[in-house]
Design an enzyme around this catalytic site. Structure first.
Site, PDB file in Angstrom:
ATOM      1  CB  SER A 532       8.869  -8.597  -6.035  1.00 26.37           C
ATOM      2  OG  SER A 532       9.841  -8.713  -6.458  1.00 26.37           O
ATOM      3  CG  HIS A 647       8.867  -5.365 -10.484  1.00 24.60           C
ATOM      4  ND1 HIS A 647       8.542  -6.717 -10.513  1.00 24.60           N
ATOM      5  CD2 HIS A 647       9.471  -5.452  -8.971  1.00 24.60           C
ATOM      6  CE1 HIS A 647       8.642  -7.593  -9.358  1.00 24.60           C
ATOM      7  NE2 HIS A 647       9.250  -6.725  -8.436  1.00 24.60           N
TER       8      HIS A 647
END
Length: 673
Positions: A532, A647
Site C-alpha cells: 500500500s 486491498h
C-alpha cells in the site's frame, strides 16, 4: 506526456485481464511449481488455519463476538459465546452465520466485512458482505434470534457501495451511501448522512447533514449509553481534518465541538477527550501535539475551557492508544517503540495514574476490547518478535491474567532481537529492530520491512509466517520505524507530509545503509518488502536507491503519483501526499513518483509486484502500469495479481498462504537464503 499503459487502468477489460493472466502464468511457473514452494505454502496455511490460534473477540454486553476462518470454514463463521465460556480452554461457540454456506446457497463470492450489533437487546445486526474482498459492501439486516436475514419492505438493506450505517434504535438507523448522482464525495465515500426509519424506503430517509463533494466523507452517529444519549455528525474535509457537531434530533440544529479540526476526540459519559495533532493554545496555555486532554463535555460545549492534561509527550514517549472502560481510561504509550500500559481514574481530587501489572516482559501490548458501556473489564494482547501472543483478561483494580496463549509456529530458540538507531540525512535518529539467529555469523540474507505513512506505528509483534518462512531458515528480519508513522506521536508523521515526503525515503535508506555498516547483511543480500503506502516506499527505493538492495517485493502499491488522486479512494490522500494537479505540488511529487522516474539504463534489483483485481482502495492500475513499464525498459520484473482479495490481496487463508509463500520464495532465491 501520453501514458502508453493507461489502458491497463480498465480493471476488468479483456485486454487488461489477458495481460494479467500472461504475467501471472510466468510468475507461477517460475516460483511456485516446485516441492519447496508447496511445502512452505502448506506450513503457512497451517499457521493461518490452525485451531490453536487465539479467537480474538469483541465484548458486546453479555456476549463476546468472533469471526473465524479455518480449513473447514474457508470464508468463515460469525459466532458468539459468553464470558464464562470464553475463558475456558475450549469455549462453546454459538454459530450465527456460516459465510461458506451463504456463498454456496446464493452463488456469490461473499467475503465477510463486519457486523454492527443492536444494543442493548442484541436481537438484530447489520452485516456487511463484500464481493471478492472489495471495500464496497452490501448491507443486510440479520435476526440474531432466528439466525435469518430480515427481508421485505421493513428490512434495512443497502446495495453494493462504500456505505456507513449504524443503529439509533431497533427502528431507526443513520446511513450514508450512494443515494444517487451527487451523493458521494470525489474520494468515493458518502457525502450525505440520513436518518432512515423502518418501514420507509431509502429514498424517504431524512437528510440530517451534508458535506461537500471535495470532502473525504460525511456521516452521523449515535451514543446510546443510558443517561448520555447524544447524536453527532461530522465531515472529514481531508484525511486528517474533520468538523464535528452535536446534532439536536428534534429540530436538526448543529452545535460545533470547538476542538481543532486536526485533533482526535471522543465523548464518554460526561468526559470529552482531545488529542491535538498540532500544538493547541487555549487561554494562554500551549498543549503540545500528541498530548491527551480531558474536560467536562457539557461545560466545554457551554464555552468553558478547563482542560486537564492526562498525557504529555516527550522526545522518547508517545501515546499509542486511549480506550475507555466504564469508569476508567486505559492508555498504551510507546517509549522508543516499547509499550507501557496505564490506568487513569477520575476522582474528587482529580485524575490518578497507575501502571497495569502482570504483562509479559519484552513484548508489545495493545487493548483488544473493553466494555465501556457496562463494566471495567478489558482484554489486552501481548506479543514480541519471538514471543507468541498472550491474551490477558483484566478488570481495573486487579492484575490481568492469561486466558489464551497462541502456539509457537517456529523454533525461536537462539533468535534474538536488538534495537538500533540509524541517522537519516537530516540528522534524525531512526529506530529499527533486528531479529536474527545468534548462530548466524557475518552478513546474512536480510528482509527489511517498512510503511512510513498515515501515522501507523510499526511495533514488535509475533509473526509465525515470517518466523517459519525467513527467520528459521537463517535470514535476519529488520523492522524500520521510519517517519510517517506514529511511533513518536503526531509530529513523527506531520513532519514528513507533502513537500517533506522525501524524508521518509531517506529514513528507510538510512536504515538499509546502517544494517550493512553493522555487517548484519550486504546490499546484495538485503531485500525489502512493503504494501500500500509501503508499496510506494518500495517503488521509490527501486528508482532512487537501487544500489542498496538485492531484491524488492512491492505489494498493492501506489506508484503513479500523477494520477493517484483520480483513481478510487486516491483523492482522500491529497493531505498526505499533495495535489498533482497543483504545479507547486507536482514539483515535489514528480521528483519521487516511481512511475514517472524509472530509468531504462539503471541497474535495478529484481522486483516482485503483487496486487488484487478487486482492490477498490488502491487501484491495481498502479501495479500493472509499473510492471509494464519496467518490463518494456528491460528490467527484471515479476508480477502476480490475485483476481480477488481486495486491498489485503487475499480473500481467504488459502490465497493469503499462496501470496506469502510466493513472497518468501522469491526473496529466498534472489538473496541466496
Amino acid at each position: 506526456m501520453t501514458d502508453p499503459f493507461l489502458w491497463l487502468e480498465d480493471v476488468t477489460a479483456d485486454a487488461s485481464l489477458d495481460w494479467v493472466r500472461e504475467r501471472n502464468a510466468r510468475t507461477v511457473g517460475e516460483y511456485t511449481e516446485n516441492a519447496r514452494f508447496s511445502a512452505l505454502e502448506e506450513r503457512i496455511l497451517g499457521v493461518l488455519d490452525t485451531d490453536a490460534r487465539i479467537p480474538y473477540a469483541g465484548i458486546r454486553g453479555e456476549y463476546l463476538y468472533n469471526f473465524w476462518r479455518d480449513s473447514d470454514h474457508v470464508r468463515g463463521i460469525w459466532r458468539r459465546t459468553t464470558r464464562e465460556q470464553y475463558r475456558t480452554e475450549n469455549p462453546e461457540w454459538d454459530i450465527l452465520l456460516d459465510v461458506d454456506a451463504l456463498a454456496a446457497n446464493e452463488d456469490e463470492n461473499w467475503v465477510w466485512a463486519g457486523a454492527t450489533v443492536l444494543r442493548p437487546s442484541q436481537t438484530r445486526a447489520l452485516l456487511e458482505l463484500s464481493r471478492g474482498g472489495a471495500d464496497a459492501t452490501v448491507v443486510r439486516e440479520f435476526d440474531l434470534e432466528t439466525r435469518t436475514f430480515v427481508t421485505g419492505p421493513d428490512a434495512f438493506e443497502l446495495p453494493e457501495a462504500k456505505s456507513g450505517i449504524s443503529w439509533i434504535d431497533e427502528n431507526n438507523v443513520y446511513v450514508g451511501t450512494d443515494f444517487g448522482a451527487g451523493s458521494m464525495t470525489e474520494s468515493g465515500y458518502p457525502r450525505i448522512a440520513k436518518r432512515w426509519t423502518r418501514g420507509t424506503t431509502l429514498a424517504e430517509a431524512v437528510t440530517v447533514y451534508e458535506g461537500e463533494a471535495t470532502d473525504v466523507s460525511a456521516g452521523a452517529s449515535y451514543s446510546d449509553v443510558p443517561g448520555y444519549e447524544r447524536h453527532f455528525v461530522s465531515r472529514s474535509t481531508d484525511f486528517y481534518n474533520s468538523e464535528r457537531y452535536e446534532l439536536n434530533p428534534v429540530d436538526g440544529s448543529l452545535t460545533k465541538v470547538e476542538v481543532p479540526d486536526d485533533a482526535g476526540m471522543s465523548v464518554h459519559h460526561d468526559w470529552l477527550t482531545v488529542r491535538p495533532r498540532s500544538d493547541w493554545e487555549v487561554d494562554g496555555t500551549v498543549h503540545p501535539a500528541g498530548s491527551l486532554l480531558v474536560t467536562d463535555f457539557r461545560d466545554f460545549m457551554a464555552g468553558k475551557r478547563d482542560l486537564t492534561a492526562l498525557f504529555t509527550p516527550d522526545a522518547h514517549t508517545s501515546l499509542e492508544q486511549a480506550t475507555w472502560t466504564r469508569n476508567h481510561l486505559l492508555l498504551v504509550t510507546l517509549r522508543d517503540v516499547r509499550t507501557d500500559l496505564h490506568v487513569l481514574t477520575p476522582g474528587d481530587d482529580g485524575w490518578t495514574t497507575s501502571p497495569v501489572p502482570g504483562l509479559p516482559p519484552l513484548t508489545s501490548s495493545g487493548i483488544i476490547s473493553t466494555d465501556s458501556r457496562n463494566s471495567d473489564e478489558f482484554f489486552v494482547n501481548s506479543s514480541g518478535f519471538t514471543t507468541p501472543a498472550t491474551l490477558l483478561y483484566g478488570e481495573v483494580g486487579g492484575e490481568p491474567t492469561p486466558v489464551k496463549q497462541a502456539p509457537s509456529f517456529f523454533d525461536a530458540e537462539g533468535i534474538s532481537t536488538t534495537q538500533y538507531f540509524a541517522t537519516s540525512d537530516d540528522g534524525t535518529k531512526i529506530p529499527y529492530f533486528v531479529v536474527k539467529r545468534d548462530d548466524v555469523e557475518g552478513p546474512c540474507p536480510t528482509l527489511q520491512y517498512g510503511y512510513g505513512g498515515f501515522e501507523n506505528s510499526m511495533v514488535p509483534a509475533y509473526s509465525g509466517i515470517t518466523g517459519l518462512g525467513w527467520l528459521e531458515e537463517g535470514g535476519a528480519y529488520v523492522l524500520a520505524n521510519i517517519r510517517g508513522g506514529g511511533e513518536y506521536g503526531p509530529e513523527w508523521h506531520t513532519s514528513v507530509l507533502r513537500e517533506n515526503r522525501h524524508k521518509v525515503y531517506e529514513d528507510f535508506a538510512a536504515v538499509a545503509k546502517d544494517v550493512v555498516a553493522r555487517k548484519i547483511t550486504t546490499a546484495e543480500q538485503l531485500g525489502i518488502h512493503g504494501g500500500s503506502n509501503g508499496g510506494l516506499l518500495m517503488g521509490v527505493m527501486l528508482t532512487r536507491y537501487p544500489e542498496l538492495f538485492g531484491a524488492i517485493v512491492c505489494a498493492v502499491p501506489l506508484l503513479d503519483m500523477k494520477r493517484y488522486h483520480l483513481l478510487l479512494a486516491g483523492a482522500s490522500w491529497v493531505a498526505e501526499y499533495g495535489d498533482p494537479d497543483n504545479p507547486d505540488d507536482w514539483e515535489f511529487l514528480g521528483k519521487y513518483s516511481p512511475y514517472q522516474t524509472t530509468d531504462p539504463n539503471a541497474d535495478y534489483p529484481p522486483i516482485l509486484v503483487t496486487t488484487s483485481t478487486r482492490d477498490d482502495r488502491v487501484h491495481p492500475g498502479h501495479a500493472r502500469k509499473m510492471a509494464a513499464l519496467l518490463e518494456e525498459e528491460g528490467h527484471e520484473i515479476w508480477y502476480f495479481e490475485n483476481i480477488e482479495g481486495g486491498h489485503g490481496g487475499a480473500a481467504d487463508n488459502k490465497q493469503a498462504a499462496f501470496k506469502s509463500a510466493l513472497t518468501y520464495t522469491f526473496l529466498s532465491r534472489k538473496l541466496g537464503l
